[in-house]
Design a protein around this motif. Structure first.
Motif, mmCIF file in Angstrom:
data_model
loop_
_atom_site.group_PDB
_atom_site.id
_atom_site.type_symbol
_atom_site.label_atom_id
_atom_site.label_comp_id
_atom_site.label_asym_id
_atom_site.label_seq_id
_atom_site.Cartn_x
_atom_site.Cartn_y
_atom_site.Cartn_z
ATOM 1 N N UNK A 25 -5.401 30.439 27.020
ATOM 2 C CA UNK A 25 -4.271 31.335 27.240
ATOM 3 C C UNK A 25 -3.079 30.952 26.368
ATOM 4 N N UNK A 26 -2.885 29.629 26.168
ATOM 5 C CA UNK A 26 -1.770 29.170 25.347
ATOM 6 C C UNK A 26 -2.045 29.374 23.862
ATOM 7 N N UNK A 27 -3.314 29.146 23.460
ATOM 8 C CA UNK A 27 -3.696 29.274 22.045
ATOM 9 C C UNK A 27 -4.961 30.121 21.972
ATOM 10 N N UNK A 28 -4.843 31.443 21.892
ATOM 11 C CA UNK A 28 -6.036 32.312 21.890
ATOM 12 C C UNK A 28 -7.045 31.980 20.805
ATOM 13 N N UNK A 29 -6.592 31.366 19.711
ATOM 14 C CA UNK A 29 -7.508 31.062 18.610
ATOM 15 C C UNK A 29 -8.614 30.097 19.023
ATOM 16 N N UNK A 30 -8.390 29.286 20.049
ATOM 17 C CA UNK A 30 -9.413 28.336 20.478
ATOM 18 C C UNK A 30 -10.369 28.965 21.485
ATOM 19 N N UNK A 31 -10.343 30.282 21.605
ATOM 20 C CA UNK A 31 -11.313 30.957 22.461
ATOM 21 C C UNK A 31 -12.739 30.716 22.018
ATOM 22 N N UNK A 32 -12.913 30.221 20.798
ATOM 23 C CA UNK A 32 -14.236 29.890 20.291
ATOM 24 C C UNK A 32 -14.887 28.795 21.132
ATOM 25 N N UNK A 33 -14.078 28.061 21.907
ATOM 26 C CA UNK A 33 -14.612 26.971 22.734
ATOM 27 C C UNK A 33 -15.229 27.470 24.034
ATOM 28 N N UNK A 34 -15.097 28.766 24.334
ATOM 29 C CA UNK A 34 -15.567 29.266 25.634
ATOM 30 C C UNK A 34 -17.044 28.992 25.870
ATOM 31 N N UNK A 35 -17.869 29.271 24.889
ATOM 32 C CA UNK A 35 -19.315 29.079 25.030
ATOM 33 C C UNK A 35 -19.611 27.600 24.867
ATOM 34 N N UNK A 36 -19.500 26.861 25.973
ATOM 35 C CA UNK A 36 -19.598 25.411 25.900
ATOM 36 C C UNK A 36 -20.948 24.894 25.462
ATOM 37 N N UNK A 37 -22.037 25.577 25.840
ATOM 38 C CA UNK A 37 -23.361 25.046 25.567
ATOM 39 C C UNK A 37 -23.678 24.979 24.078
ATOM 40 N N UNK A 38 -23.053 25.815 23.275
ATOM 41 C CA UNK A 38 -23.416 25.804 21.859
ATOM 42 C C UNK A 38 -22.999 24.500 21.179
ATOM 43 N N UNK A 39 -22.047 23.778 21.778
ATOM 44 C CA UNK A 39 -21.605 22.521 21.185
ATOM 45 C C UNK A 39 -22.594 21.385 21.421
ATOM 46 N N UNK A 40 -23.616 21.640 22.255
ATOM 47 C CA UNK A 40 -24.666 20.646 22.454
ATOM 48 C C UNK A 40 -25.442 20.420 21.160
ATOM 49 N N UNK A 41 -25.315 21.315 20.203
ATOM 50 C CA UNK A 41 -25.945 21.109 18.896
ATOM 51 C C UNK A 41 -25.514 19.784 18.275
ATOM 52 N N UNK A 42 -24.340 19.295 18.637
ATOM 53 C CA UNK A 42 -23.866 18.019 18.107
ATOM 54 C C UNK A 42 -24.782 16.860 18.478
ATOM 55 N N UNK A 43 -25.578 17.032 19.536
ATOM 56 C CA UNK A 43 -26.482 15.967 19.966
ATOM 57 C C UNK A 43 -27.744 15.902 19.123
#
Length: 577
Positions: free
Chosen positions: A327-345
């Protein structure tokens, strides 16, 4: 001996290609990838939407620009399918190369286990079913990014720096892919080495990432896509617990995508529990062999973070904190889909899996360990094969779509579409819903709200003007008001669920330009304004920067590799007795 070595060199890439084909075999047939978020069309154009200058956030840059640039000479269906297959192939081959770099004593057997884990896992299956083909291209680049940075830390030649830049730029086909690659690269800066210093290495990585990000950074600055907050979707897009597993267990097993319908059948039952235990077991067996290797530790730490942070973000406090940030920084809405960051593992998992061969060397031959590991990983996810058991298959468009697209392209102006829904579910495209293909097929901008309905709840998109036009249509507003809003055409897509309301009261006053059982095209005659020439020129220039970075780095890296190979060949006769 030389021929034998050359043959061995192709074992891992050949095996990775075999895995990629086994996963995507149905896509080798003619047709178009059309599944949930995956939309391919015969031709694409440099519309405002393709340049990220529409109301929607520029999430598909520079992929849409690249497709628009290639489709005048290559069919769009072929381009998308080729990139998807290449991404999965690169994941397997790259995991093998990374294992060879960090766990050389695992040999070819360990590399084959690493390649299998990188390709044959729930993450690949779920992102395939969700239609995230370009994300899988970025995913496939991650082990290559890690390998390239590690080599720069060892010896900072121009060719090795070019490899870093190339893999980061290629992963940057989407913003998410770029961020994943940048995080992996920065983690590998911590690897010990005598080449580029850590500060210089980090600076080089960030510079490459900034160049690769120039298309969507420029579009974000000039467009309207970040004007509204996507925070209502935070809960809907949170990682999901699978049967027999909590959210943490699902993420640790590289699963847990938010959409329960984009999951292979074997992960919808209690079989998900033993399947996850097998995957984690292969990784755990290799841990004793790599925990003391300082060059591997950054990737293992990143793997733990890649699992724990999305799990924390799916809790009540995590969701609240993420909602406040978005809400404070709409540009970081890309973080909503949390599971896709599991690719880092994945890179850390793959290296640990390769090391299982080293751990068990005293009990089993490396070849036997590799066979057991490969068979186990494939056996616990059998329905990844053949397009996730036939769910990922090409489709053919009815003839009317090409006709309607050609008519709109002859007189491009904003297009309103009914029913009022971003997703379509029509018989000819299969059982799963799909994003409306029209926005990617015509020169004109198609007014799309971006609204999504998830489990009966609507997650609003950024398309404010599109929403106003749709409301006007559904309410049966005046034709003059519709034309005054800049609408040049209205397309009614029959056979798909969605709201139509009293639109016919308005549409009956417009001439019908085309009609068949699938589509009806009405000529409205409004004039669209669109983005300014200055904005379009700036965004196109930013895309050209990305392309120059990508291809320039590729040429430099390949030239360096050829020089090294010629040097090795010329040195061989001198070394012979």
């Amino acid at each position: 001996m030389t021929q034998a070595r050359r043959a061995v060199r192709w074992v891992v890439p050949g095996y990775a290609l075999l895995l990629a084909v086994a996963v995507t075999a149905p896509l080798l047939a003619p047709g178009y990838l059309l599944l949930r978020d995956a939309v391919s069309t015969p031709r694409s154009y440099f519309s405002d939407a393709a340049l990220g200058l529409s109301e929607s956030a520029p999430r598909a840059l520079p992929q849409d620009f690249l497709i628009a640039a290639l489709t005048p000479v290559l069919d769009g269906g072929v381009v998308v399918k080729a990139l998807l297959i290449a991404g999965i192939f690169l994941a397997g081959w790259g995991a093998g190369r990374l294992a060879a770099e960090l766990v050389p004593d695992a040999g070819i057997p360990g590399q084959l286990v690493a390649a299998t884990l990188a390709v044959w896992n729930p993450y690949v299956a779920e992102r395939l079913l969700q239609g995230h083909w370009s994300l899988l291209v970025g995913y496939g680049c991650l082990p290559w990014v890690a390998c390239a940075v590690i080599r720069v830390r060892d010896e900072a030649t121009a060719a090795r720096w070019a490899a870093v830049v190339f893999w980061i730029a290629l992963a940057g086909l989407t913003p998410t892919g770029l961020l994943l690659a940048a995080v992996v690269a920065l983690a590998c800066v911590a690897v010990p080495g005598t080449g580029a210093s850590r500060p210089w290495c980090a600076a080089g990585v960030l510079t490459a990432a900034l160049l690769a990000a120039s298309p969507w950074l420029t579009a974000s600055a000039l467009g309207d896509g970040l004007g509204s907050s996507p925070s209502p979707g935070v809960t809907a897009f949170a990682a999901r617990a699978e049967p027999g597993l909590g959210t943490l267990g699902s993420l640790a097993g590289l699963g847990g995508i938010w959409n329960a319908e984009a999951v292979p059948s074997s992960r919808t039952m209690l079989f998900a529990l033993p399947a996850t235990l097998v995957l984690l077991g292969v990784v755990a067996i290799g841990l004793p062999a790599v925990l003391r290797r300082r060059s591997v530790l950054p990737l293992l730490v990143l793997a733990a973070i890649g699992v724990l942070l999305p799990a924390a973000a799916a809790t009540g406090p995590g969701l609240a904190a993420l909602r406040d940030v978005v809400e404070a920084v709409p540009a970081v809405g890309i973080l909503r889909d949390g599971q896709k960051w599991v690719a880092l593992a994945m890179p850390g998992y793959a290296v640990a899996a390769a090391a299982a061969v080293v751990t068990l060397r005293g009990r089993l031959r490396p070849g036997a360990t590799a066979v057991v590991g490969v068979v186990a990983l494939i056996a616990v996810l059998p329905d990844l094969a053949f397009g996730v058991w036939g769910k990922v298959t090409p489709v053919r468009y009815p003839q009317g779509w090409a006709t309607v697209a050609a008519m709109i392209d002859a007189y491009p102006a904003d297009v309103a579409v009914l029913p009022a829904d971003s997703m379509r579910q029509v018989a000819w495209a299969g059982a799963a819903p799909v994003l409306d293909p029209l926005p990617r097929w015509v020169r004109a901008d198609v007014l799309a709200t971006g609204d999504l309905t998830i489990s009966g709840h609507t997650v609003p998109g950024e398309g404010g003007h599109a929403r106003d036009v749709q409301r006007m249509l559904v309410a049966g507003g005046s034709p003059e008001a519709l034309a005054g809003a800049g609408v040049g055409w209205v397309v009614v897509e029959s056979g798909s669920a969605g709201t139509v309301g009293d639109a016919q009261r308005t549409l009956q006053r417009f001439p019908v330009a085309y009609r068949d059982e699938d589509l009806t095209l009405y000529r409205v005659g409004g004039t669209s304004r669109g983005a300014t020439p200055t904005a379009r020129a700036a965004v196109i220039a930013a895309h050209l920067v990305w392309l120059a970075t990508l291809f320039g780095a590729a040429v430099a890296a390949l030239s360096g590799a050829c020089r090294r190979r010629r040097g090795s060949s010329s040195a061989t006769p001198d070394a012979a007795p």
